[in-house]
Design an enzyme around this catalytic site. Sequence first.
Site, mmCIF file in Angstrom:
data_model
loop_
_atom_site.group_PDB
_atom_site.id
_atom_site.type_symbol
_atom_site.label_atom_id
_atom_site.label_comp_id
_atom_site.label_asym_id
_atom_site.label_seq_id
_atom_site.Cartn_x
_atom_site.Cartn_y
_atom_site.Cartn_z
ATOM 1 C CB SER A 141 -0.873 0.023 1.251
ATOM 2 O OG SER A 141 -1.475 1.302 1.382
ATOM 3 C CE1 TYR A 154 -4.005 -2.693 4.562
ATOM 4 C CE2 TYR A 154 -3.060 -0.518 4.211
ATOM 5 C CZ TYR A 154 -3.684 -1.655 3.716
ATOM 6 O OH TYR A 154 -3.980 -1.742 2.370
HETATM 7 N N1 LIG Z 1 -8.684 0.021 -1.334
HETATM 8 C C1 LIG Z 1 -7.585 0.707 -1.062
HETATM 9 O O1 LIG Z 1 -7.611 1.935 -0.856
HETATM 10 C C2 LIG Z 1 -6.249 0.003 -1.025
HETATM 11 C C3 LIG Z 1 -5.090 0.801 -0.966
HETATM 12 C C4 LIG Z 1 -3.848 0.173 -0.900
HETATM 13 C C5 LIG Z 1 -3.763 -1.203 -0.901
HETATM 14 N N2 LIG Z 1 -4.895 -1.940 -0.965
HETATM 15 C C6 LIG Z 1 -4.748 -3.410 -0.956
HETATM 16 O O2 LIG Z 1 -5.409 -3.955 -2.089
HETATM 17 C C7 LIG Z 1 -5.904 -5.274 -1.782
HETATM 18 C C8 LIG Z 1 -7.385 -5.363 -2.116
HETATM 19 O O3 LIG Z 1 -8.084 -4.418 -1.333
HETATM 20 P P1 LIG Z 1 -9.610 -4.006 -1.599
HETATM 21 O O4 LIG Z 1 -9.722 -2.575 -1.271
HETATM 22 O O5 LIG Z 1 -10.068 -4.508 -2.918
HETATM 23 O O6 LIG Z 1 -10.328 -4.852 -0.413
HETATM 24 P P2 LIG Z 1 -11.864 -5.289 -0.211
HETATM 25 O O7 LIG Z 1 -12.749 -4.519 -1.143
HETATM 26 O O8 LIG Z 1 -12.110 -5.233 1.252
HETATM 27 O O9 LIG Z 1 -11.867 -6.834 -0.693
HETATM 28 C C9 LIG Z 1 -11.109 -7.754 0.049
HETATM 29 C C10 LIG Z 1 -11.095 -9.088 -0.657
HETATM 30 O O10 LIG Z 1 -10.204 -9.951 0.039
HETATM 31 C C11 LIG Z 1 -10.901 -11.125 0.447
HETATM 32 N N3 LIG Z 1 -10.318 -11.590 1.705
HETATM 33 C C12 LIG Z 1 -10.199 -10.916 2.883
HETATM 34 N N4 LIG Z 1 -9.577 -11.680 3.801
HETATM 35 C C13 LIG Z 1 -9.297 -12.862 3.184
HETATM 36 C C14 LIG Z 1 -8.689 -14.075 3.599
HETATM 37 N N5 LIG Z 1 -8.212 -14.231 4.854
HETATM 38 N N6 LIG Z 1 -8.588 -15.092 2.708
HETATM 39 C C15 LIG Z 1 -9.056 -14.953 1.440
HETATM 40 N N7 LIG Z 1 -9.652 -13.836 0.990
HETATM 41 C C16 LIG Z 1 -9.774 -12.806 1.861
HETATM 42 C C17 LIG Z 1 -12.366 -10.735 0.527
HETATM 43 O O11 LIG Z 1 -13.182 -11.897 0.380
HETATM 44 P P3 LIG Z 1 -14.742 -11.931 0.898
HETATM 45 O O12 LIG Z 1 -15.515 -11.048 -0.064
HETATM 46 O O13 LIG Z 1 -15.119 -13.357 0.780
HETATM 47 O O14 LIG Z 1 -14.728 -11.373 2.279
HETATM 48 C C18 LIG Z 1 -12.441 -9.788 -0.675
HETATM 49 O O15 LIG Z 1 -12.537 -10.527 -1.882
HETATM 50 C C19 LIG Z 1 -5.582 -5.487 -0.289
HETATM 51 O O16 LIG Z 1 -4.383 -6.224 -0.154
HETATM 52 C C20 LIG Z 1 -5.398 -4.078 0.250
HETATM 53 O O17 LIG Z 1 -4.578 -4.038 1.399
HETATM 54 C C21 LIG Z 1 -6.138 -1.384 -1.027
#
Ligand SMILES: NC(=O)c1ccc[n+]([C@@H]2O[C@H](COP(=O)([O-])OP(=O)(O)OC[C@H]3O[C@@H](n4cnc5c(N)ncnc54)[C@H](OP(=O)(O)O)[C@@H]3O)[C@@H](O)[C@H]2O)c1
Length: 246
Positions: A141, A154
């Site tokens: 991130s 985080y």
């Molecule tokens: N959004 C941001 O601003 C942002 C910024 C920087 C980095 N990131 C990174 O980008 C990645 C995706 O983030 P996002 O924003 O798309 O998150 P999100 O919308 O909360 O989606 C999370 C996804 O991960 C799955 N998940 C969570 N815990 C899990 C586990 N223990 N085993 C398997 N699957 C799991 C969830 O499955 P379920 O639907 O089944 O719960 C969902 O498909 C993450 O690594 C996050 O740290 C995000």
Amino acid sequence: MTNTEQKVALITGASRGIGRAIAMQLASDGFAVVVNYAGNTALAEEVVADIESQGGRALAVQADIADASDVTRLFEQISAAFGRLDVVINNAGMMQMAKMTSDNVEILDRTLATNLRGSWLVMAKAAETLSEGGRIIAFSSSVLGKSFPGYGAYIASKAGVEGLVKVLANELRGRDIAVNAVAPGPVGTELFFEGKSEEQVRSIANLSPFERLGQPDEIAGVVSFLAGPQGRWVNGQILRVNGGMV
Ligand SMILES: NC(=O)c1ccc[n+]([C@@H]2O[C@H](COP(=O)([O-])OP(=O)(O)OC[C@H]3O[C@@H](n4cnc5c(N)ncnc54)[C@H](OP(=O)(O)O)[C@@H]3O)[C@@H](O)[C@H]2O)c1
């Protein structure tokens, strides 16, 4: 059914958010796609149906990436269904705000279990499974560059991921497998919006000179580059994709 011609990509956490956008993008790039998720079966099946309705191949597989036996079963199911695996994208992750207090250490443990232990398990199994030309893409991130209060657990987990990426790239010397991470800035997903006021969202969006949040497909485009032929010389790197926020 197996089709040994078509490349196969695993995307963890692909039921929603950034992972869903990556699954759709890689399916349109020509990959058969494995849609991993933790609990949202209906959403994961929707992603599969969307890919199939556009003529692609996809399979939803539930597995908690923090659980070693789940990760083993995930890779076994991929092998049984497709007979090959070319690209592994460990996108699954969680974020919980918590100040650095003694009481909050359990939040640190939970965050490290999913984001760091989960990355270790998925990347390790990818390293055991992939062959020449394979790609491993982890998720960090851009918030590492800001050190905001409340992001300690985080940031600690994602700093660990960045370390693992560089070490694994070196451990895979001679095997022609690239290991990189994408480090998005704020992207409009559930993970980002959870617990934030409109004012907080606006002020974080304004950190980028573009004065807006990123969109999941803007991260998926970079993953597509790293997973595809144009990205073959990128190895051991952390790509910050954040509209210039840091
Ligand atoms: N959004 C941001 O601003 C942002 C910024 C920087 C980095 N990131 C990174 O980008 C990645 C995706 O983030 P996002 O924003 O798309 O998150 P999100 O919308 O909360 O989606 C999370 C996804 O991960 C799955 N998940 C969570 N815990 C899990 C586990 N223990 N085993 C398997 N699957 C799991 C969830 O499955 P379920 O639907 O089944 O719960 C969902 O498909 C993450 O690594 C996050 O740290 C995000």
